[in-house]
Design a protein around this motif. Structure first.
Motif, mmCIF file in Angstrom:
data_model
loop_
_atom_site.group_PDB
_atom_site.id
_atom_site.type_symbol
_atom_site.label_atom_id
_atom_site.label_comp_id
_atom_site.label_asym_id
_atom_site.label_seq_id
_atom_site.Cartn_x
_atom_site.Cartn_y
_atom_site.Cartn_z
ATOM 1 N N THR A 87 45.543 -59.899 58.542
ATOM 2 C CA THR A 87 46.855 -60.832 58.101
ATOM 3 C C THR A 87 48.174 -60.518 58.711
ATOM 4 N N THR A 89 49.962 -57.771 58.296
ATOM 5 C CA THR A 89 50.969 -57.016 57.212
ATOM 6 C C THR A 89 50.520 -55.799 57.203
ATOM 7 N N SER A 91 50.267 -52.856 53.942
ATOM 8 C CA SER A 91 49.973 -53.160 52.751
ATOM 9 C C SER A 91 51.098 -52.583 51.833
ATOM 10 N N SER A 94 49.244 -49.698 46.104
ATOM 11 C CA SER A 94 48.652 -50.159 45.103
ATOM 12 C C SER A 94 49.286 -49.755 43.666
ATOM 13 N N GLN A 116 62.320 -64.979 53.800
ATOM 14 C CA GLN A 116 61.989 -65.838 54.827
ATOM 15 C C GLN A 116 63.227 -66.659 55.397
ATOM 16 N N ILE A 139 58.557 -59.915 52.417
ATOM 17 C CA ILE A 139 57.261 -59.492 51.760
ATOM 18 C C ILE A 139 56.347 -60.841 51.351
ATOM 19 N N ASN A 140 55.218 -60.877 51.518
ATOM 20 C CA ASN A 140 54.323 -62.133 51.365
ATOM 21 C C ASN A 140 53.282 -61.613 50.613
ATOM 22 N N GLU A 141 52.475 -62.641 50.151
ATOM 23 C CA GLU A 141 51.120 -62.211 49.212
ATOM 24 C C GLU A 141 50.372 -61.291 49.914
ATOM 25 N N ASN A 142 50.654 -60.953 51.333
ATOM 26 C CA ASN A 142 49.656 -60.073 51.912
ATOM 27 C C ASN A 142 50.350 -58.657 51.983
ATOM 28 N N GLN A 145 55.536 -57.882 56.051
ATOM 29 C CA GLN A 145 55.146 -58.216 57.464
ATOM 30 C C GLN A 145 56.705 -57.710 58.511
#
Length: 235
Positions: A87, A89, A91, A94, A116, A139-142, A145
């Motif tokens: 990805t 990116t 993590s 959690s 963005q 920050i994105n869904e993965n 970055q």
């Protein structure tokens, strides 16, 4: 604290024969109650800061924003986000509730968070384009970055973040035909991570959940009235 909270909840439920909740039900309600109170800290902190800004609070023991900040600081954690070559990116931990500062591993350079749209504007000029000395992240869904993309190895960046409290679990020894006996040494045991001052708040919220489960409107009403009273006392 978790055993004291459970004993109080069961005492109140049993006092008027309002019913019984199992250990698994209690643990579920305990998690929900702790999360709800934890997330409320941030709303209370923001409101308290606004009041302090208009001289609503003083310093010392009456400095409510400071006291709330000290509680939130209990859940501050530091970690190395794991990089994914798939990805591109890093993590997000959690257990992260809110991301704080992100720095390079050296700790000498901050990695600034940008949207963005801001990233597009920064990259449109050589003078403002992200660099090794002025990195940024989105920050994105993965995950996170980081730019420039030369940062692509786990350990390149360090994240400071506020984590969720660990999931509470009341553990016990099971006896046939008898009540479960609290066992703090059992695998999986986890006490509440909230301050002891929140013990009654936990009892009240768990009673609300229990009252709904056993369909006892009086329990919900009693717990709700106690919660309202506490809120009024804390104004």
């Amino acid at each position: 604290m978790i055993n004291e909270v459970r004993n109080t909840v069961l005492f109140i439920l049993n006092k008027d024969n309002n019913g019984y909740i199992t250990p698994s039900q209690f643990n579920l309600y305990a998690k929900q109650a702790q999360t709800e109170i934890f997330e409320g800290y941030f709303h209370d902190y923001s409101r308290a800061v606004n009041k302090r800004n208009v001289h609503g609070h003083t310093s010392g023991f009456s400095d409510i924003p400071k006291r709330l900040e000290e509680v939130i600081d209990r859940f501050t954690s530091v970690g190395f986000p794991v990089y994914s070559g798939v990805t591109g990116t890093f993590s997000i931990p959690s257990d992260a509730y809110s991301m704080g500062t992100v720095t390079l591993a050296s700790g000498l350079v901050d990695v600034d968070k940008v949207s963005q749209g801001q990233l597009a504007r920064l990259r449109s000029s050589l003078d403002t384009s992200p660099s090794v000395n002025y990195p940024v992240y989105t920050i994105n869904e993965n995950g996170l970055q980081v730019f420039p993309t030369t940062f692509s190895t786990t350990g390149d960046i360090v994240a400071n973040y506020v984590r969720y409290p660990a999931t509470p679990k009341w553990t016990y020894n099971s006896f046939s035909g008898g009540e479960p006996l609290f066992n703090q040494s059992a695998v999986g045991y986890q006490d509440f991570e909230l301050p002891s001052s929140d013990e009654m708040n936990l009892v009240i919220r768990i009673l609300q959940y229990a009252g709904v489960e056993i369909r006892e409107a009086d329990v919900v009403k009693m717990a709700t009235s106690q919660e309202v009273q506490q809120k009024m006392e804390n104004q």
